[in-house]
Motif scaffolding. Sequence first.
Motif, PDB file in Angstrom:
ATOM      1  N   ALA A  31      14.004  28.376  63.198  1.00 49.04           N
ATOM      2  CA  ALA A  31      14.717  27.687  62.106  1.00 49.04           C
ATOM      3  C   ALA A  31      14.969  26.259  62.575  1.00 49.04           C
ATOM      4  O   ALA A  31      14.395  25.812  63.579  1.00 49.04           O
ATOM      5  CB  ALA A  31      16.006  28.415  61.753  1.00 49.04           C
ATOM      6  N   SER A  32      15.829  25.551  61.859  1.00 46.70           N
ATOM      7  CA  SER A  32      16.092  24.162  62.247  1.00 46.70           C
ATOM      8  C   SER A  32      17.067  24.141  63.420  1.00 46.70           C
ATOM      9  O   SER A  32      17.652  25.175  63.772  1.00 46.70           O
ATOM     10  CB  SER A  32      16.698  23.406  61.063  1.00 46.70           C
ATOM     11  N   ALA A  33      17.274  22.945  63.982  1.00 56.69           N
ATOM     12  CA  ALA A  33      18.195  22.799  65.116  1.00 56.69           C
ATOM     13  C   ALA A  33      19.596  23.298  64.752  1.00 56.69           C
ATOM     14  O   ALA A  33      20.343  23.778  65.612  1.00 56.69           O
ATOM     15  CB  ALA A  33      18.244  21.333  65.547  1.00 56.69           C
ATOM     16  N   ARG A  34      19.936  23.228  63.441  1.00 58.06           N
ATOM     17  CA  ARG A  34      21.251  23.685  62.972  1.00 58.06           C
ATOM     18  C   ARG A  34      21.514  25.144  63.321  1.00 58.06           C
ATOM     19  O   ARG A  34      22.659  25.568  63.476  1.00 58.06           O
ATOM     20  CB  ARG A  34      21.340  23.581  61.430  1.00 58.06           C
ATOM     21  N   SER A  35      20.467  25.940  63.402  1.00 58.43           N
ATOM     22  CA  SER A  35      20.641  27.388  63.570  1.00 58.43           C
ATOM     23  C   SER A  35      20.467  27.867  65.001  1.00 58.43           C
ATOM     24  O   SER A  35      20.575  29.072  65.267  1.00 58.43           O
ATOM     25  CB  SER A  35      19.636  28.134  62.697  1.00 58.43           C
ATOM     26  N   VAL A  36      20.155  26.940  65.918  1.00 58.08           N
ATOM     27  CA  VAL A  36      19.941  27.382  67.302  1.00 58.08           C
ATOM     28  C   VAL A  36      21.224  28.018  67.821  1.00 58.08           C
ATOM     29  O   VAL A  36      22.322  27.496  67.613  1.00 58.08           O
ATOM     30  CB  VAL A  36      19.495  26.193  68.187  1.00 58.08           C
ATOM     31  N   GLY A  37      21.077  29.186  68.437  1.00 59.96           N
ATOM     32  CA  GLY A  37      22.266  29.899  68.920  1.00 59.96           C
ATOM     33  C   GLY A  37      22.566  31.094  68.031  1.00 59.96           C
ATOM     34  O   GLY A  37      23.120  32.090  68.475  1.00 59.96           O
ATOM     35  N   ALA A  38      22.179  31.011  66.758  1.00 58.74           N
ATOM     36  CA  ALA A  38      22.372  32.173  65.873  1.00 58.74           C
ATOM     37  C   ALA A  38      21.466  33.305  66.362  1.00 58.74           C
ATOM     38  O   ALA A  38      20.503  33.069  67.104  1.00 58.74           O
ATOM     39  CB  ALA A  38      22.021  31.790  64.440  1.00 58.74           C
ATOM     40  N   GLU A  39      21.800  34.526  65.962  1.00 63.24           N
ATOM     41  CA  GLU A  39      20.986  35.656  66.402  1.00 63.24           C
ATOM     42  C   GLU A  39      20.512  36.449  65.207  1.00 63.24           C
ATOM     43  O   GLU A  39      21.174  36.503  64.170  1.00 63.24           O
ATOM     44  CB  GLU A  39      21.816  36.579  67.302  1.00 63.24           C
TER      45      GLU A  39
END
Length: 342
Positions: A36-44
């Motif tokens: 996804a975009s950088a905004r979602s990094v860390g989401a699982e």
Amino acid sequence: KRYNVAVVGATGAVGEEIFKILEERNFPVENLLPLASARSVGAEVQFAGKNYKVVELTEEVFEKHHVDIAFFSAGGSVSAKFAPYAAQAGAVVIDNTSHFRMDEDVPLVVPEVNPEDIALWRKRGIIANPNCSTIQMVQVLKPLHDAFEIERVDVSTYQATSGAGKKGMEELVYQMQKFFDFTLSECEPEVFAHQIALNLIPHIDVFQENGYTKEEMKMVKETNKIMHSHFAVSATCVRVPVLRSHSESITIRFKNSADAKEAREILSKAPSVVVMDEPLAKKYPMPSIATDTDETYVGRIRNDIYDEKILHLWCVADQIRVGAATNAVRIAQKWVEIEGEK
Ligand code: A2P
Ligand code: 11C
């Protein structure tokens, strides 16, 4: 054989559904890569009992993770920019956006209709997934065309808010909440051109010079590309305050006379189609029936009052599943069958 599978748009409505369907169908996944975009990094995201971290979409990510199959569902501009990198890295791209659909070298596939076109995937490494309204319509048109030969199709759609992604569905829910708070009139529409709660909007995507919207012209052009046909199609596409199944009222004129009873029998044998046509028992397709299923429901099948070559029918399918994620996974399954083992 097992495959490394990437999903671009992993946090979106279609991306999330792709994970569910891969799991339900026991798709042979070796490694899963949610992008996804950088905004979602860390989401699982959860898949088959495991958690996977969302990774930022970059030009290099497909090569780095040896991706074999890349589903794209993050909008046309994301596909335009990144799908070629996935293809260059050797992956087959299954693209849910409209960006490559009319490209001569890109097959546009509904597996129940033109599975043989998948073989052309090597030309650009991309297989395009059609527009949701087109998919459910051609699943119904194909068996009828084979039987009676279509001359012309007139369709009016009743399209759910899911067609505009999570934000579209959220806008409907938010406006309904505002209605019950007696503050709906204070809402400014953001996703749709007008208020969608308790309303209908005869406007999906942008208007073209010919007076039709882009959504309507997609139904015209995609239908004939998928079916390798040349019949006339005219569409009126309408957004309705429904969460996630699209409905269509379809009028079909054939070269030959077409009996409604015969059409019912033909459709009852068609793949992925369920005939639900007992009006006296109040049985006909509705969004509440189609939602969360992989079938295209068809009912209200009847002959025209004046012309025996004309049939009218009503069809409903889950936009996120049949109209997007399920069709994409069905393409991947066929691709594995045809090409994957080579
Ligand atoms: P993100 O959540 O990081 O913005 P929907 O169709 O439900 O609105 O979802 C759109 C999906 O496309 C989301 O997963 C979203 O990720 C993703 N997306 C949108 N823009 C980009 C982009 N520029 N790069 C990567 N993913 C994107
Ligand atoms: C809608 N059909 O309902 C659109 C969404 O070409 O893939 C999908 C647009 C597309 O708004």
